[in-house]
Design an enzyme around this catalytic site. Structure first.
Site, PDB file in Angstrom:
ATOM      1  N   ARG A   1       0.804  -1.217   0.000  1.00 23.15           N
ATOM      2  CA  ARG A   1       0.000   0.000   0.000  1.00 23.15           C
ATOM      3  C   ARG A   1       0.840   1.270   0.000  1.00 23.15           C
ATOM      4  O   ARG A   1       0.316   2.366  -0.152  1.00 23.15           O
ATOM      5  CB  ARG A   1      -0.935  -0.007   1.207  1.00 23.15           C
ATOM      6  CG  ARG A   1      -1.949  -1.158   1.131  1.00 23.15           C
ATOM      7  CD  ARG A   1      -2.860  -1.197   2.321  1.00 23.15           C
ATOM      8  NE  ARG A   1      -3.598   0.053   2.448  1.00 23.15           N
ATOM      9  CZ  ARG A   1      -4.232   0.438   3.536  1.00 23.15           C
ATOM     10  NH1 ARG A   1      -4.227  -0.332   4.604  1.00 23.15           N
ATOM     11  NH2 ARG A   1      -4.882   1.575   3.569  1.00 23.15           N
ATOM     12  N   CYS A   2       2.154   1.120   0.177  1.00 20.62           N
ATOM     13  CA  CYS A   2       3.057   2.271   0.271  1.00 20.62           C
ATOM     14  C   CYS A   2       3.734   2.524  -1.075  1.00 20.62           C
ATOM     15  O   CYS A   2       4.380   1.637  -1.638  1.00 20.62           O
ATOM     16  CB  CYS A   2       4.105   1.993   1.350  1.00 20.62           C
ATOM     17  SG  CYS A   2       5.423   3.214   1.439  1.00 20.62           S
ATOM     18  N   SER A   3       3.611   3.733  -1.588  1.00 19.43           N
ATOM     19  CA  SER A   3       4.199   4.053  -2.896  1.00 19.43           C
ATOM     20  C   SER A   3       5.720   3.926  -2.865  1.00 19.43           C
ATOM     21  O   SER A   3       6.330   3.457  -3.836  1.00 19.43           O
ATOM     22  CB  SER A   3       3.789   5.451  -3.347  1.00 19.43           C
ATOM     23  OG  SER A   3       4.293   6.430  -2.470  1.00 19.43           O
TER      24      SER A   3
END
Length: 113
Positions: free
Chosen positions: A9-11
């Site tokens: 979920r973390c870019s």
């Protein structure tokens, strides 16, 4: 073996994963929110990063701000907190043998390849 501790979920974590894929070297992905780290595993990673445990904490996360900010916590307690709340762990972390980096920015991964 190269390992990336990854949060999909973390870019920034996705950027790190993409860089590893482009490098073409074999690696293992650990989705640490689904496969929680033990205290021993996290301690080993921190030692490879050569940082204090507090330096791996995402200190702006609500859990940290509401419950732990400005408290005098031992290194062991900080590690215990990250084991209990893995979303507090800075990401992505890439480990290659005895070396590791917090891959922010993703190009830091090249330092240990």
């Amino acid at each position: 073996m190269i390992t990336i501790y990854h949060n999909p979920r973390c870019s920034k974590s996705r950027e790190g994963l993409q860089l590893l894929e482009l490098e073409g070297k074999p690696f293992t992905t650990v989705k640490y929110l689904n496969e929680p780290l033990t205290k021993e595993e996290l301690t080993e990673i921190i030692n490879k990063l050569n940082i204090k445990p507090i330096d791996l904490v995402r200190q702006k996360e609500d859990i940290w701000v509401k419950n732990y900010k400005d408290k005098d916590l031992s290194d062991g307690k900080v590690i215990d907190i990250m084991v209990e709340y893995p979303n507090l762990i800075e990401r992505p972390i890439v480990v290659n043998g005895n070396k590791a980096v917090i891959a922010r920015p993703a190009e830091r991964i090249k330092e240990i390849l």
